[in-house]
Scaffold this motif. Structure first.
Motif, PDB file in Angstrom:
ATOM      1  N   PHE A   3       0.847  -1.190   0.000  1.00 49.52           N
ATOM      2  CA  PHE A   3       0.000   0.000   0.000  1.00 49.52           C
ATOM      3  C   PHE A   3       0.881   1.239   0.000  1.00 49.52           C
ATOM      4  O   PHE A   3       2.078   1.160   0.294  1.00 49.52           O
ATOM      5  CB  PHE A   3      -0.943  -0.005   1.215  1.00 49.52           C
ATOM      6  N   ASP A   4       0.255   2.371  -0.276  1.00 48.62           N
ATOM      7  CA  ASP A   4       0.990   3.601  -0.552  1.00 48.62           C
ATOM      8  C   ASP A   4       0.975   4.578   0.629  1.00 48.62           C
ATOM      9  O   ASP A   4       0.661   5.743   0.465  1.00 48.62           O
ATOM     10  CB  ASP A   4       0.339   4.249  -1.803  1.00 48.62           C
ATOM     11  N   PHE A   5       1.263   4.092   1.828  1.00 42.19           N
ATOM     12  CA  PHE A   5       1.504   5.016   2.941  1.00 42.19           C
ATOM     13  C   PHE A   5       2.565   4.404   3.833  1.00 42.19           C
ATOM     14  O   PHE A   5       2.730   3.179   3.864  1.00 42.19           O
ATOM     15  CB  PHE A   5       0.219   5.344   3.722  1.00 42.19           C
TER      16      PHE A   5
ATOM     17  N   SER B  45      -9.564   6.888   4.705  1.00 50.21           N
ATOM     18  CA  SER B  45      -8.668   6.019   3.953  1.00 50.21           C
ATOM     19  C   SER B  45      -7.371   5.891   4.763  1.00 50.21           C
ATOM     20  O   SER B  45      -6.861   6.900   5.222  1.00 50.21           O
ATOM     21  CB  SER B  45      -8.381   6.614   2.588  1.00 50.21           C
ATOM     22  N   HIS B  46      -6.788   4.743   4.878  1.00 54.32           N
ATOM     23  CA  HIS B  46      -7.306   3.426   4.510  1.00 54.32           C
ATOM     24  C   HIS B  46      -7.465   2.576   5.772  1.00 54.32           C
ATOM     25  O   HIS B  46      -7.083   1.413   5.784  1.00 54.32           O
ATOM     26  CB  HIS B  46      -6.356   2.731   3.544  1.00 54.32           C
ATOM     27  N   TYR B  47      -8.019   3.191   6.840  1.00 48.97           N
ATOM     28  CA  TYR B  47      -8.121   2.509   8.141  1.00 48.97           C
ATOM     29  C   TYR B  47      -9.003   3.358   9.044  1.00 48.97           C
ATOM     30  O   TYR B  47      -9.159   4.564   8.811  1.00 48.97           O
ATOM     31  CB  TYR B  47      -6.716   2.349   8.771  1.00 48.97           C
TER      32      TYR B  47
ATOM     33  N   ASN C  20     -10.279  -1.321   0.083  1.00 44.35           N
ATOM     34  CA  ASN C  20      -9.740  -0.362  -0.867  1.00 44.35           C
ATOM     35  C   ASN C  20      -8.928  -1.109  -1.900  1.00 44.35           C
ATOM     36  O   ASN C  20      -7.916  -1.746  -1.588  1.00 44.35           O
ATOM     37  CB  ASN C  20      -8.839   0.675  -0.187  1.00 44.35           C
ATOM     38  N   GLU C  21      -9.390  -1.061  -3.138  1.00 41.99           N
ATOM     39  CA  GLU C  21      -8.657  -1.537  -4.305  1.00 41.99           C
ATOM     40  C   GLU C  21      -8.126  -2.964  -4.221  1.00 41.99           C
ATOM     41  O   GLU C  21      -6.951  -3.210  -4.486  1.00 41.99           O
ATOM     42  CB  GLU C  21      -7.496  -0.584  -4.612  1.00 41.99           C
ATOM     43  N   PRO C  22      -8.949  -3.911  -3.863  1.00 46.62           N
ATOM     44  CA  PRO C  22      -8.482  -5.299  -3.944  1.00 46.62           C
ATOM     45  C   PRO C  22      -8.620  -5.818  -5.369  1.00 46.62           C
ATOM     46  O   PRO C  22      -9.219  -5.156  -6.235  1.00 46.62           O
ATOM     47  CB  PRO C  22      -9.473  -6.029  -3.039  1.00 46.62           C
TER      48      PRO C  22
ATOM     49  N   TRP D 187      -3.604  10.934 -15.146  1.00 46.74           N
ATOM     50  CA  TRP D 187      -2.390  10.856 -14.299  1.00 46.74           C
ATOM     51  C   TRP D 187      -1.670   9.546 -14.606  1.00 46.74           C
ATOM     52  O   TRP D 187      -0.756   9.523 -15.415  1.00 46.74           O
ATOM     53  CB  TRP D 187      -2.711  10.989 -12.808  1.00 46.74           C
ATOM     54  N   TYR D 188      -2.113   8.424 -14.025  1.00 48.28           N
ATOM     55  CA  TYR D 188      -1.451   7.150 -14.359  1.00 48.28           C
ATOM     56  C   TYR D 188      -1.800   6.711 -15.778  1.00 48.28           C
ATOM     57  O   TYR D 188      -1.069   5.939 -16.386  1.00 48.28           O
ATOM     58  CB  TYR D 188      -1.866   6.053 -13.364  1.00 48.28           C
ATOM     59  N   ILE D 189      -2.949   7.161 -16.260  1.00 48.35           N
ATOM     60  CA  ILE D 189      -3.377   6.798 -17.614  1.00 48.35           C
ATOM     61  C   ILE D 189      -3.434   8.068 -18.454  1.00 48.35           C
ATOM     62  O   ILE D 189      -4.129   9.014 -18.092  1.00 48.35           O
ATOM     63  CB  ILE D 189      -4.774   6.142 -17.562  1.00 48.35           C
TER      64      ILE D 189
ATOM     65  N   THR E 195     -13.951   8.219  -5.002  1.00 51.17           N
ATOM     66  CA  THR E 195     -13.248   8.302  -3.726  1.00 51.17           C
ATOM     67  C   THR E 195     -11.762   8.585  -3.921  1.00 51.17           C
ATOM     68  O   THR E 195     -11.042   8.763  -2.944  1.00 51.17           O
ATOM     69  CB  THR E 195     -13.432   7.014  -2.909  1.00 51.17           C
ATOM     70  N   GLU E 196     -11.308   8.570  -5.172  1.00 51.35           N
ATOM     71  CA  GLU E 196      -9.932   8.995  -5.450  1.00 51.35           C
ATOM     72  C   GLU E 196      -9.854   9.507  -6.873  1.00 51.35           C
ATOM     73  O   GLU E 196     -10.345   8.857  -7.802  1.00 51.35           O
ATOM     74  CB  GLU E 196      -8.926   7.828  -5.293  1.00 51.35           C
ATOM     75  N   PHE E 197      -9.215  10.655  -7.042  1.00 52.92           N
ATOM     76  CA  PHE E 197      -8.761  11.174  -8.321  1.00 52.92           C
ATOM     77  C   PHE E 197      -7.825  12.310  -7.960  1.00 52.92           C
ATOM     78  O   PHE E 197      -8.090  13.040  -6.998  1.00 52.92           O
ATOM     79  CB  PHE E 197      -9.936  11.637  -9.208  1.00 52.92           C
TER      80      PHE E 197
ATOM     81  N   LYS F 235       2.474  13.335  -3.223  1.00 54.30           N
ATOM     82  CA  LYS F 235       2.243  14.786  -3.282  1.00 54.30           C
ATOM     83  C   LYS F 235       0.901  15.126  -3.935  1.00 54.30           C
ATOM     84  O   LYS F 235       0.749  16.171  -4.541  1.00 54.30           O
ATOM     85  CB  LYS F 235       3.392  15.450  -4.064  1.00 54.30           C
ATOM     86  N   LYS F 236      -0.070  14.232  -3.796  1.00 56.92           N
ATOM     87  CA  LYS F 236      -1.364  14.526  -4.420  1.00 56.92           C
ATOM     88  C   LYS F 236      -2.239  15.406  -3.543  1.00 56.92           C
ATOM     89  O   LYS F 236      -3.410  15.621  -3.845  1.00 56.92           O
ATOM     90  CB  LYS F 236      -2.101  13.216  -4.765  1.00 56.92           C
ATOM     91  N   GLY F 237      -1.683  15.933  -2.472  1.00 51.20           N
ATOM     92  CA  GLY F 237      -2.481  16.790  -1.588  1.00 51.20           C
ATOM     93  C   GLY F 237      -3.005  18.020  -2.292  1.00 51.20           C
ATOM     94  O   GLY F 237      -2.351  18.592  -3.172  1.00 51.20           O
TER      95      GLY F 237
HETATM   96  C1  GCB Z   1      -4.531   4.520  -5.058  1.00 48.41           C
HETATM   97  C2  GCB Z   1      -4.525   4.106  -3.629  1.00 48.41           C
HETATM   98  C3  GCB Z   1      -3.916   5.160  -2.717  1.00 48.41           C
HETATM   99  C4  GCB Z   1      -2.697   5.766  -3.388  1.00 48.41           C
HETATM  100  C5  GCB Z   1      -3.148   6.434  -4.662  1.00 48.41           C
HETATM  101  C6  GCB Z   1      -2.016   7.102  -5.447  1.00 48.41           C
HETATM  102  O1  GCB Z   1      -5.214   4.014  -5.866  1.00 48.41           O
HETATM  103  O2  GCB Z   1      -5.788   3.728  -3.148  1.00 48.41           O
HETATM  104  O3  GCB Z   1      -3.602   4.572  -1.499  1.00 48.41           O
HETATM  105  O4  GCB Z   1      -2.043   6.669  -2.556  1.00 48.41           O
HETATM  106  O5  GCB Z   1      -3.725   5.485  -5.501  1.00 48.41           O
HETATM  107  O6  GCB Z   1      -1.700   8.242  -5.168  1.00 48.41           O
HETATM  108  O7  GCB Z   1      -1.453   6.466  -6.319  1.00 48.41           O
END
Ligand code: GCB
Length: 599
Positions: free
Chosen positions: A165-167, A333-335, A416-418, A476-478, A511-513, A575-577
């Motif tokens: 996971f990403d934290f 997220s995520h707890y 989240n994202e399984p 972003w990723y796509i 819930t995320e973008f 840095k997506k804040g």
């Molecule tokens: C996601 C995750 C989140 C990440 C985020 C990212 O899909 O749910 O934990 O931090 O992407 O920034 O890539």
């Protein structure tokens, strides 16, 4: 549930004190502490603040990134007059697992780093004397823990956490520690359910005690006037001209529950409650029968130096920033977060998507990136899955027990994202959802956040959710970059059209973008990572959301920049804040503020 999870209160029958402050601490890389009696006396400890993560106090990487066993210890004094009461030791959380010893004797263990550890230590404490608490803790990740990950063991034997996971894998005693003294016969738990009848309301309640003496219930308004009264462990309170708990316009009543004995009051517990209903009707989310559009953020418990340690000051600033942008909702997220977050949300009229730590259920250290790019990573076919499922169900139960009475909590997010495209995933989550539906007295809608691989044609799990929460990163990723934004939009619309064609008749919430954005970077025309790009990306996403009436909410990723493991995708963290880690606005914060003023 043997011991009550109720949040500590002080009144004529109950008291508590906090053990926050400096504790003794040390690492135990060879796992020798249990054998060598560290539960009795911790050799050569260093001082460590509680609540806080231990990581960011250290000045060398080996300590900061420590993975394995570690110990905390502290003495406390229990007055003579507490004798005859039940003594409870309550940790808001210990990440990720612990065994607690009192005066050298094992008091109990707990798995999971984001929910309370509550232990009855009545038989272990000494009155009118000092008592010694020792905590063995461990922060290793595996494929049966929540969250999921793995541990790399280096040649020299040192362990390094490898989250899926990403934290950052922040660890320690992250929340307050309380010593409670409560009556032997006491209120263990309660729940409420609401019914609106024109201008009036009915509060259905149920109270669990560990005795047989009679119970009364009073409902007091904000000024302390009694507005309803009832007797018995189960019943209903009729509230004429009820003040409803509304979005960003909260009204909290006080529910006072009392156990009476021949000689007077045996126990009393008071909690603030908000009268409101939550229901899904077609594609709408109804609070008090009125549709609400969710506006806000996915967050983290994360701040400089404190790591994941709770701070009232940081929480206060976060609420002020969220309010300033006209937000009305956030996802934990995520707890599950510290309980104080929910108390503040109850007060402020914020809506919460309350998430269990089921993250990283895809086998890849950067699953969210691999998956975002279309890579398939299996997960639920392995032989260890029954153990994972047992942990998952236990934590869903603990979360719902802890949070069920908060008016702010409108839905529970169970993942989240399984991986969601195999039959294994469906069978796994069917069990989790069926279990959760038996636990919530308010029968709130249930949800989970789906990543890009959970396509309309392939996802097996969306039939289980009441609200479809989507994490999407088109642009972003796509197809990231200003010159491909139009293609990103096309692909995004194409996916949305395919969902629309399914005619699910359920609300969708993003819930995320978001985009990684450096507060320092500006460029015209924009490039990825600049403030301009973040704004253009949001503008594109909003165009898409606004084209589909079944989209009923948008929670950007993320409220603030946050710490992650290091890697080529992360510049000292994610840095997506919309705000920096120090909670100062990036340009996009002004964009959201404007949009959400009228949305
Ligand atoms: C996601 C995750 C989140 C990440 C985020 C990212 O899909 O749910 O934990 O931090 O992407 O920034 O890539």
């Amino acid at each position: 549930m043997g011991v009550s999870e109720l949040y500590p209160v002080v009144n004529s029958t109950r008291s508590f004190f906090a053990l926050d402050g400096m504790w003794d601490f040390r690492f135990d890389p060879e796992s020798i502490g249990k054998k060598e009696g560290w539960a009795v006396a911790l050799p050569s400890p260093i001082p460590m603040p509680v609540p806080a993560s231990f990581a960011d106090f250290f000045t060398d990487a080996v300590d900061r990134d420590y993975c394995g066993d570690f110990w905390y210890a502290k003495d406390f004094f229990l007055n003579q007059y507490e004798e005859g009461k039940r003594i409870i030791l309550r940790f808001g959380s210990v990440t990720h697992r612990c065994t607690v010893y009192v005066n050298g004797v094992e008091a109990g263990s707990h798995e999971g780093g984001f929910l309370p550890v509550v232990l009855d230590v009545t038989d272990l404490v000494k009155y009118g004397e000092r008592n010694h608490i020792a905590v063995w803790a461990n922060n290793e990740l595996s494929e049966t823990t929540l969250p999921c990950g793995t541990v790399k063991v280096r040649k020299d034997g040192r362990k390094i956490a490898k989250p899926y996971f990403d934290f950052f894998n922040y660890s320690g005693i992250h929340r307050s520690v309380h010593v409670l003294s409560i009556p032997k016969e006491s209120i263990l738990d309660f729940d409420t359910r609401y019914e609106l009848k024109g201008d009036d309301a009915v509060v259905h309640y149920s109270i669990r005690t560990n005795g047989t003496n009679p119970v009364t219930v009073k409902l007091l308004d904000r000024e302390g006037n009694q507005v309803a009264y009832s007797e018995g462990n189960e019943g209903s309170l009729f509230v004429a001209n009820a003040h409803l708990w509304k979005v960003r316009n909260a009204y909290l009543y006080r529910l006072v529950m009392t156990i009476h004995g021949d000689a007077g009051i045996i126990d009393s517990y008071e909690s603030r409650i908000g009268i409101r209903t939550v229901r899904i009707e077609g594609t709408q989310i109804l609070i008090n029968e009125e549709p609400v559009y969710l506006k806000g953020y996915g967050k983290h418990e994360d701040f400089d130096i404190l790591g994941r340690g709770f701070s009232w000051a940081v929480a206060k600033r976060d609420f002020e920033c969220m309010k300033w942008t006209n937000a009305n909702c956030f996802r934990t997220s995520h707890y599950p977060y510290a309980e104080e977050w929910y108390q503040m949300a109850d007060e402020e009229g914020f809506l919460i998507i309350d998430e269990v730590p089921a993250v990283g259920m895809m086998r890849s250290t950067h699953n969210f990136i691999a998956a975002g790019m279309g890579g398939y990573t299996s997960f639920f076919e392995t032989p260890t899955v029954p153990q994972l499922l047992a942990n998952h169900k236990a934590q869903v139960e603990e979360m719902i027990i802890r949070d069920k009475n908060h008016p702010s909590v409108i839905t529970f997010s169970l993942f989240n994202e399984p991986e969601t495209i195999s039959e294994y995933a469906y069978n796994y989550f069917k069990e989790v959802f069926e279990w959760a539906r038996t636990l919530d007295p308010q029968h709130r809608p249930l949800t989970g956040a789906f990543e890009k691989n959970s396509k309309p044609e392939l996802c097996q799990v969306y039939p289980l959710v009441d609200i479809v929460c989507m994490n999407r990163y088109y642009g972003w990723y796509i197809n990231g970059g200003a010159s491909e934004m139009d293609e990103a939009e096309e692909l995004f619309r194409d996916e949305m059209d395919r969902w629309a064609a399914k005619g699910l008749n359920k609300p969708f919430v993003f819930t995320e973008f978001g985009t990684d954005t450096l507060g320092s970077e500006h460029k015209l025309p924009s490039v990825m990572w600049t403030q301009e790009y973040q704004n253009e990306y949001y503008a594109m996403n909003f165009r898409v959301f606004d084209s589909y009436p079944f989209v009923q909410g948008e929670l950007t990723w993320n409220f603030a920049d946050f710490q992650t493991s290091e890697g080529v995708f992360r510049v000292n963290g994610n840095k997506k804040g919309v705000f920096t880690r120090q909670r100062q606005p990036k340009d996009a914060a002004f964009t959201l503020k404007k949009r959400w003023e009228t949305k």
